[in-house]
Design an enzyme around this catalytic site. Structure first.
Site, PDB file in Angstrom:
ATOM      1  N   LYS A 111       0.786  -1.207  -0.036  1.00  0.00           N
ATOM      2  CA  LYS A 111      -0.167  -0.280  -0.020  1.00  0.00           C
ATOM      3  C   LYS A 111       1.274   1.369  -0.613  1.00  0.00           C
ATOM      4  O   LYS A 111       0.654   2.573  -0.427  1.00  0.00           O
ATOM      5  CB  LYS A 111      -0.731  -0.447   1.373  1.00  0.00           C
ATOM      6  CG  LYS A 111      -1.319  -0.990   1.316  1.00  0.00           C
ATOM      7  CD  LYS A 111      -2.530  -1.568   0.107  1.00  0.00           C
ATOM      8  CE  LYS A 111      -4.746  -2.381   0.846  1.00  0.00           C
ATOM      9  NZ  LYS A 111      -4.077  -4.002   0.682  1.00  0.00           N
TER      10      LYS A 111
HETATM   11  C1  LIG Z   1      -4.115  -4.640   0.023  1.00  0.00           C
HETATM   12  C2  LIG Z   1      -3.525  -6.107   0.083  1.00  0.00           C
HETATM   13  C3  LIG Z   1      -3.904  -7.044  -1.059  1.00  0.00           C
HETATM   14  C4  LIG Z   1      -5.280  -6.948  -2.011  1.00  0.00           C
HETATM   15  O1  LIG Z   1      -4.238  -6.003  -2.541  1.00  0.00           O
HETATM   16  P1  LIG Z   1      -5.908  -5.309  -3.428  1.00  0.00           P
HETATM   17  O2  LIG Z   1      -5.255  -4.551  -4.236  1.00  0.00           O
HETATM   18  O3  LIG Z   1      -6.909  -5.557  -2.554  1.00  0.00           O
HETATM   19  O4  LIG Z   1      -5.828  -6.178  -4.266  1.00  0.00           O
HETATM   20  C5  LIG Z   1      -2.677  -7.951  -0.972  1.00  0.00           C
HETATM   21  N1  LIG Z   1      -1.391  -8.667  -0.339  1.00  0.00           N
HETATM   22  C6  LIG Z   1      -1.621  -7.574   1.060  1.00  0.00           C
HETATM   23  C7  LIG Z   1      -0.609  -7.263   1.988  1.00  0.00           C
HETATM   24  C8  LIG Z   1      -2.065  -6.224   1.303  1.00  0.00           C
HETATM   25  O5  LIG Z   1      -1.785  -5.150   2.227  1.00  0.00           O
END
Ligand SMILES: *Cc1c(COP(=O)(O)O)cnc(C)c1O
Length: 498
Positions: A111
């Site tokens: 993120k």
């Molecule tokens: C948010 C997240 C995901 C999923 O990503 P999306 O964009 O919501 O599909 C997968 N792995 C981790 C570690 C995340 O923080």
């Protein structure tokens, strides 16, 4: 480039307005109103991540000058927040398979790739449009977005951040990261229920016109740091290109050679960025959508039926514990031939019946580029253990779901194209599951995830990321626990509005 709503009821508007607003008023999501720009790869080859970033996203943000673009990118990726000089390095597992490590940012999950950028984009957009209101960043999190939003926006002038996380739905380390958050403009609250409850509560607040009016009088305006915000998606397109360019630059692939990407998926933001990259000319074979036991998306890509009427499971990959993937709406918009009436109909069915089925032509279009399957917790643990024994490399549980689904893809299709698995979190962020997979049971028994961090580091020789080293000792600053219906009150209280 102008942006329109997937539900077609809003006037197209420039990027600055779309990102400041977050969600469209008609309930839809903002998408580019014109065909996506094509990116020429050749000129990007010798560039570093920052330069590539500026070049790739500039056509989407035309109101900004080249200098403004470079400044935003530098603040996001050049200010030392990332612990790796390449920002998003590739790790080679074998001849065919690479991991794209997206977790070298301050919160140890992918993120950060977008949320280190978004505050600078929002600030610049506010300056450009003469927006005076304080931006209230309202975020529902399945664990990683919340912390990344808090870190990205802490003490950013002109912003307040409120994060809601599901009380029972996040890992111990994720919770500790959030409840110890520092910063004068941040607030964190637990919500009873799961991520879908928290997300539904946030969407309800966004849709509450009376609440918005009340806050507007006091100089506040909501926006979103969730991947429903276009400003979150855009920076995620960059690393698909950078991974490809790195493979090209090292001579691993030839120009034009198609590669696959495997994406551990929850809200469908990350993989959607890969779809956009492909539409911008990146040579992509398959986008492999990896789901955990909450396997709505796997069923959707296998059958064309999206059906959220099923049990919600809490898994060891909590950031993927989602039954309603918001960003799928953007994909449906594209696959339907950009038909807002069709998108609205599917979204109505989803809301009223919890399910919809796309027609065969749409299904064929999605099957041409997407492939999907899922892996349960036991398989995930087994894959972490096997990958560690085979390659000496630690996968976090989300990335391990990706690896498990990739193995299924190879077995089912025989496709041996070069493949990049997006590694979405540091293994240390989910130390309990990872330790269970690679350490003897006697060593893990009775130990907290925090106690397992040094054991993992010792056993594997991999260092504990600095942001996690002292986490357990930090004082808890946020203790609010609310029911879903109380979320608006939490917001008003924090902002001092009544
Ligand atoms: C948010 C997240 C995901 C999923 O990503 P999306 O964009 O919501 O599909 C997968 N792995 C981790 C570690 C995340 O923080």
């Amino acid at each position: 480039m102008l942006y329109c709503s997937t539900r077609g009821e809003e006037q197209p508007r420039p990027a600055t307005r779309a990102v400041l607003q977050g969600l469209a008023q008609d309930g839809g999501l903002f998408v580019p109103a014109a065909p996506l720009p094509r990116v020429a790869l050749e000129p990007l080859l010798p560039l570093d991540y920052l330069q590539r970033a500026a070049a790739i996203i500039r056509p989407f943000l035309e109101e900004f000058s080249e200098a403004e673009m470079e400044s935003m990118v530098r603040k996001a990726y050049g200010g030392g927040a990332f612990r790796h000089p390449s920002i998003a390095p590739l790790h080679r597992l074998d001849d065919r398979l690479y991991l794209l490590e997206l977790w070298h940012g301050p919160t140890c999950a992918f993120k950060d790739m977008a949320l280190q950028f978004l505050p600078h984009l929002l600030n610049a957009a506010a300056a450009k449009t003469g927006e005076r209101a304080t931006a209230v960043i309202l975020t529902a999190t399945s664990g990683d977005t919340g912390k990344a939003a808090l870190e990205g926006f802490r003490d950013v002038p002109g912003t307040r951040v409120i994060v809601f996380y599901p009380e029972e739905g996040v890992s111990a380390i994720q919770r500790q990261q959030m409840v110890t958050q520092e910063g004068g403009n941040v607030h964190v609250a637990a919500v009873r229920g799961n991520f879908d409850d928290a997300q539904a509560g946030v969407k309800a607040i966004f849709a509450d016109g009376a609440l918005a009016d009340k806050l507007a009088c006091r100089g506040f305006k909501f926006t979103s740091a969730n991947s429903i915000n276009w400003g979150r998606l855009l920076p995620q397109v960059i690393y698909y290109f950078s991974a490809y360019l790195d493979l090209l630059a090292s001579g691993t692939i030839k120009a034009g050679e198609k590669i696959n990407f495997v994406v551990p998926t929850g809200n469908f933001g990350n993989i959607l960025a890969g779809y956009y990259a492909a539409r911008m000319g990146l040579p992509v074979g398959k986008l492999i959508c990896a789901a955990n036991q909450n396997n709505v998306l796997a069923e959707f890509f296998q059958t064309g039926l999206y059906n959220r009427n099923r049990p919600f499971y809490r898994t060891i990959s909590p950031s993927m514990d989602i039954l309603v993937s918001s960003n799928l709406e953007r994909l449906l918009f594209e696959l339907s031939g950009r038909d807002p009436a069709q998108v609205k109909e599917w979204m109505r069915l989803l809301k009223e019946k919890g399910a919809y089925q796309v027609h065969p032509a749409v299904f064929r279009a999605m099957a041409a580029i997407f492939w999907s399957d899922w892996a349960g917790d036991d398989e995930t643990i087994a894959v972490i253990g096997r990958t560690y024994r085979e390659y000496g490399y630690l996968l976090d549980p989300h990335t391990a779901v990706g690896k498990a689904v990739y193995d299924k893809y190879r077995a089912a299709t025989g496709d041996d194209s070069r493949t990049v698995i997006l590694s979405t979190a540091s293994p240390f962020k989910f130390a309990d599951s990872v330790a269970r997979a690679v350490l003897p049971p006697a060593q893990c028994a009775g130990r907290s995830p925090f106690e397992l961090l040094p054991l993992l580091a010792e056993a594997t020789g991999a260092p504990i990321p600095t942001p996690l080293q002292k986490l357990e000792q930090l004082p808890v600053r946020h203790r609010t626990l609310a029911r879903k219906e109380e979320m608006p009150k939490v917001v008003l209280d924090f902002l001092g509005v009544n």
